[in-house]
Design a protein around this motif. Structure first.
Motif, short mmCIF file in Angstrom:
data_model
loop_
_atom_site.label_atom_id
_atom_site.label_comp_id
_atom_site.label_asym_id
_atom_site.label_seq_id
_atom_site.Cartn_x
_atom_site.Cartn_y
_atom_site.Cartn_z
N LEU A 22 137.51 -44.45 25.90
CA LEU A 22 138.55 -44.64 24.88
C LEU A 22 139.85 -45.16 25.50
O LEU A 22 140.54 -45.98 24.90
CB LEU A 22 138.80 -43.34 24.12
CG LEU A 22 137.66 -42.89 23.20
CD1 LEU A 22 137.98 -41.52 22.60
CD2 LEU A 22 137.39 -43.91 22.11
N HIS A 23 140.16 -44.71 26.70
CA HIS A 23 141.36 -45.18 27.40
C HIS A 23 141.23 -46.68 27.68
O HIS A 23 142.18 -47.45 27.43
CB HIS A 23 141.54 -44.38 28.68
CG HIS A 23 142.81 -44.66 29.40
ND1 HIS A 23 144.05 -44.39 28.87
CD2 HIS A 23 143.03 -45.20 30.63
CE1 HIS A 23 144.98 -44.75 29.72
NE2 HIS A 23 144.39 -45.25 30.81
N ALA A 24 140.08 -47.09 28.18
CA ALA A 24 139.85 -48.52 28.47
C ALA A 24 139.83 -49.34 27.18
O ALA A 24 140.39 -50.43 27.11
CB ALA A 24 138.55 -48.70 29.24
N TYR A 25 139.21 -48.79 26.15
CA TYR A 25 139.13 -49.50 24.87
C TYR A 25 140.52 -49.69 24.25
O TYR A 25 140.80 -50.74 23.66
CB TYR A 25 138.21 -48.76 23.90
CG TYR A 25 137.98 -49.52 22.62
CD1 TYR A 25 137.04 -50.53 22.56
CD2 TYR A 25 138.71 -49.22 21.48
CE1 TYR A 25 136.83 -51.24 21.39
CE2 TYR A 25 138.51 -49.93 20.31
CZ TYR A 25 137.56 -50.93 20.27
OH TYR A 25 137.37 -51.65 19.11
N ALA A 26 141.38 -48.71 24.41
CA ALA A 26 142.74 -48.83 23.87
C ALA A 26 143.49 -49.98 24.52
O ALA A 26 144.33 -50.63 23.89
CB ALA A 26 143.50 -47.52 24.08
N ILE A 27 143.19 -50.26 25.77
CA ILE A 27 143.85 -51.36 26.48
C ILE A 27 143.20 -52.69 26.15
O ILE A 27 143.87 -53.68 25.87
CB ILE A 27 143.79 -51.11 28.01
CG1 ILE A 27 144.54 -49.83 28.36
CG2 ILE A 27 144.35 -52.31 28.78
CD1 ILE A 27 144.28 -49.33 29.77
N LEU A 28 141.86 -52.73 26.16
CA LEU A 28 141.13 -54.00 26.07
C LEU A 28 140.75 -54.41 24.65
O LEU A 28 140.50 -55.59 24.40
CB LEU A 28 139.87 -53.92 26.94
CG LEU A 28 140.14 -53.79 28.43
CD1 LEU A 28 138.90 -53.33 29.16
CD2 LEU A 28 140.66 -55.09 28.99
N LYS A 29 140.66 -53.46 23.76
CA LYS A 29 140.29 -53.74 22.35
C LYS A 29 138.93 -54.44 22.24
O LYS A 29 138.70 -55.25 21.34
CB LYS A 29 141.35 -54.62 21.66
CG LYS A 29 142.76 -54.14 21.78
CD LYS A 29 143.01 -52.92 20.94
CE LYS A 29 144.48 -52.61 20.87
NZ LYS A 29 144.89 -51.51 21.69
#
Length: 125
Positions: A22-29
């Protein structure tokens, strides 16, 4: 890697993988890029297992690695977008179906917009 390190990494994965994704997804979308960022972060953790295990907050350490990895992915995506030019920009007043299919014409149109180095890089891709 010893049994102690392997156990630590396995337990960490099971406990925090969802949060890290979720942390990576919040950055990369983007789901696939977020998965790549998390996988790359685990590779870094595996390579630097002593630093990772002995950090006062391994979750914060891993989040920081994911942030660096995600920024690297975003930079690479930006470079790719800069190289890939839509056909409409190459031929602004023509419909795609009316463009001549001559490689020479397309090459000349590309070279009017981008440098030779960028064009040759594009050809390699």
């Amino acid at each position: 890697m010893g049994a102690r390190e392997e156990t630590f990494l396995t337990n960490f994965y099971h406990n925090y993988h969802g949060k890290l994704f979720l942390h990576a997804y919040a950055i990369l979308k983007d789901r696939s890029n977020a998965e790549v960022a998390v996988q790359e972060a685990y590779l870094v953790a595996w390579r630097k297992i002593d630093e990772f295990m002995n950090h006062e907050n391994p979750l914060a350490w891993m989040k920081r690695v994911i942030e660096h990895t995600s920024l690297h992915i975003l930079r690479e995506l930006g470079r790719t977008k800069a190289v890939l030019i839509p056909l409409e920009e190459l031929t602004p007043n023509k419909e795609p179906t009316t463009i001549e299919h001559s490689d020479f014409e397309l090459r000349e149109q590309c070279l009017q917009i981008i440098s030779k180095e960028e064009f040759y890089f594009f050809l390699r891709i």
